[in-house]
Design a protein around this motif. Structure first.
Motif, mmCIF file in Angstrom:
data_model
loop_
_atom_site.group_PDB
_atom_site.id
_atom_site.type_symbol
_atom_site.label_atom_id
_atom_site.label_comp_id
_atom_site.label_asym_id
_atom_site.label_seq_id
_atom_site.Cartn_x
_atom_site.Cartn_y
_atom_site.Cartn_z
ATOM 1 N N THR A 1 -3.227 -1.671 -3.106
ATOM 2 C CA THR A 1 -3.440 -0.457 -3.909
ATOM 3 C C THR A 1 -4.234 -0.813 -5.162
ATOM 4 N N GLY B 1 0.804 -1.214 0.000
ATOM 5 C CA GLY B 1 0.000 0.000 0.000
ATOM 6 C C GLY B 1 0.838 1.266 0.000
ATOM 7 N N SER C 1 -5.764 3.435 -2.012
ATOM 8 C CA SER C 1 -4.766 2.586 -1.363
ATOM 9 C C SER C 1 -4.896 2.642 0.147
ATOM 10 N N LYS D 1 0.226 9.865 -0.885
ATOM 11 C CA LYS D 1 -0.767 9.670 -1.943
ATOM 12 C C LYS D 1 -0.856 10.863 -2.890
#
Length: 426
Positions: A416, A361, A410, A367
């Motif tokens: 993810t 992840g 994710s 992100k």
């Protein structure tokens, strides 16, 4: 970010990796909003002074900043918003000069000077020069029309104007202060973004140089060990070291290719050849190329295609690179024995590809940075695979060329999912 800013440009800013572009889009939005607010102030003043001509003109003119805001909302080139804002400023200046007195016109004509500064920041010196020339022609034209009494020198009661001039100057002064404030904020944000980009690039290049040095150093050591093992007649061990050299060379080549490709993407959209082809076979063919790499970590790749007859206009090599990069990442960040699920689906307006893994992840703090060039979000894989921080930037850039979008969902330590949406023709 305010709710209204989120509504008009939030999605667009989220999909833009270039920090300077984000600043320009934000400034365009704020400037269009300023003009809309100006129209909202002029309308009640026109009613107060019983000027139906100015009222009708202002209501009609207010549609221009609305269109500018909508163009930003629906992902049109922000240069179109700049053009609309420039047209609005010229029409408002000429209109007020036509319908009002010369003294009021002088106040109104000061505003395009601010617009010239705005255009210079957003679109450069050439666009600013064109705007100033048109502005000068408008001023000259209005002056000649007044000299020849085509437009009366005093078409509004000067006593009324005397009462309102102070308020108008105060109003424009307030908007001038607000403009200078947001312009200064935007300029500072642009400078900070550029400095951060340079710093980030330097950091990543340092990491890349370090990784390449380690790989080359390791290869040199392996060569020396191979020489020793061959002299001892231990060919099995020598072959193991050769495999290590091969892996190191492939990792190094990947790094070099990523750097070269990211540099070539600047003008690549101008010379891309698209062909109409079935997209699912392109995806499945790319998957087959990556299965041997996945097997080394005992990772299974499952493809569940729907609408296999879907045809898109694409650059096939770029699509292979997009799917390949996403697959490579999924393999890199999946644990041994993991699973990668790939699905395709067609809707009324889009063709969607999802690539889902059950790997490590992406941390929440990274992100928003994974699509940036030379991102600090680049990490080492679960088996020590190297990363340049360029892979996702390349994917996003190639998708932009196809006018496609990508999103990520994710959860750290869970996995993810990347979702790509290609627009369908018609």
């Amino acid at each position: 970010m305010s709710p209204i800013e989120q509504f008009f440009i939030g999605k667009r800013l989220a999909g833009t990796t270039d920090s300077l572009e984000r600043v320009k889009i934000s400034l365009c939005f704020r400037f269009a909003l300023i003009y809309l607010m100006l129209s909202c102030v002029v309308i009640p003043m026109s009613v107060l002074f019983d000027r139906q001509d100015i009222l009708i003109f202002t209501i009609a003119l207010s549609s221009i900043p609305i269109f500018a805001l909508l163009s930003l909302k629906f992902n049109m080139n922000y240069s179109f918003s700049v053009l609309l804002i420039a047209i609005f400023s010229l029409l408002s200046a000429v209109g007020n000069s036509t319908f009002s007195s010369l003294s009021l016109s002088i106040i109104v004509f000061l505003w395009p000077v601010i617009v010239a500064v705005f255009i210079s920041f957003i679109s450069g010196n050439k666009a600013t020069l064109i705007y100033i020339l048109i502005y000068a022609l408008c001023v000259t034209g209005i002056s000649l029309l007044r000299i020849f009494d085509v437009i009366p020198m005093n078409s509004v009661d000067e006593n009324r104007l005397n009462y309102s001039t102070g308020f108008i100057i105060f109003l424009f002064g307030g908007f001038l202060y607000y403009f200078l404030k947001i312009y200064d904020e935007s300029r500072n944000a642009a400078l900070i973004a550029q400095l951060e980009s340079i710093e980030s690039k330097d950091n990543i290049l340092h990491i890349v140089a370090h990784d390449l040095r380690n790989t080359i150093g390791s290869s040199i050591s392996c060569v020396e060990l191979i020489e020793d093992k061959l002299q001892q007649g231990d060919t099995e061990k020598a072959l193991e070291f050769l495999q290590l050299i091969s892996k190191g060379a492939k990792d190094s080549m990947t790094i070099v290719n990523d750097i070269l490709e990211s540099a070539s993407l600047v003008n690549q959209s101008q010379s891309v050849t698209f062909v109409t082809t079935s997209i699912v076979p392109v995806i499945s063919g790319t998957i087959e190329h990556y299965r041997p790499i996945a097997r080394q970590k005992h990772i299974s790749i499952n493809l569940s295609p729907q609408d296999t007859d879907t045809v898109l206009s694409v650059n096939v090599d770029m699509i292979k690179r997009i799917i390949g990069n996403l697959l490579s990442n999924a393999i890199k960040f999946s644990r041994t024995g993991g699973t990668i699920e790939i699905t395709t689906k067609k809707s009324v307006k889009t063709f969607t590809v999802t690539i889902k893994d059950n790997g490590i992840g992406i941390p929440e703090k990274l992100k928003g940075k994974i699509f940036n060039k030379y991102t600090v979000a680049g990490r080492v894989g679960t088996s020590g695979e190297l990363s340049t921080g360029l892979g996702m930037y390349i994917v996003k850039s190639l998708l932009d060329i196809h006018k496609a979008s990508i999103s990520v969902n994710s959860e750290e330590h869970v996995g993810t999912t990347f979702t790509i949406e290609f627009p369908l023709a018609g």
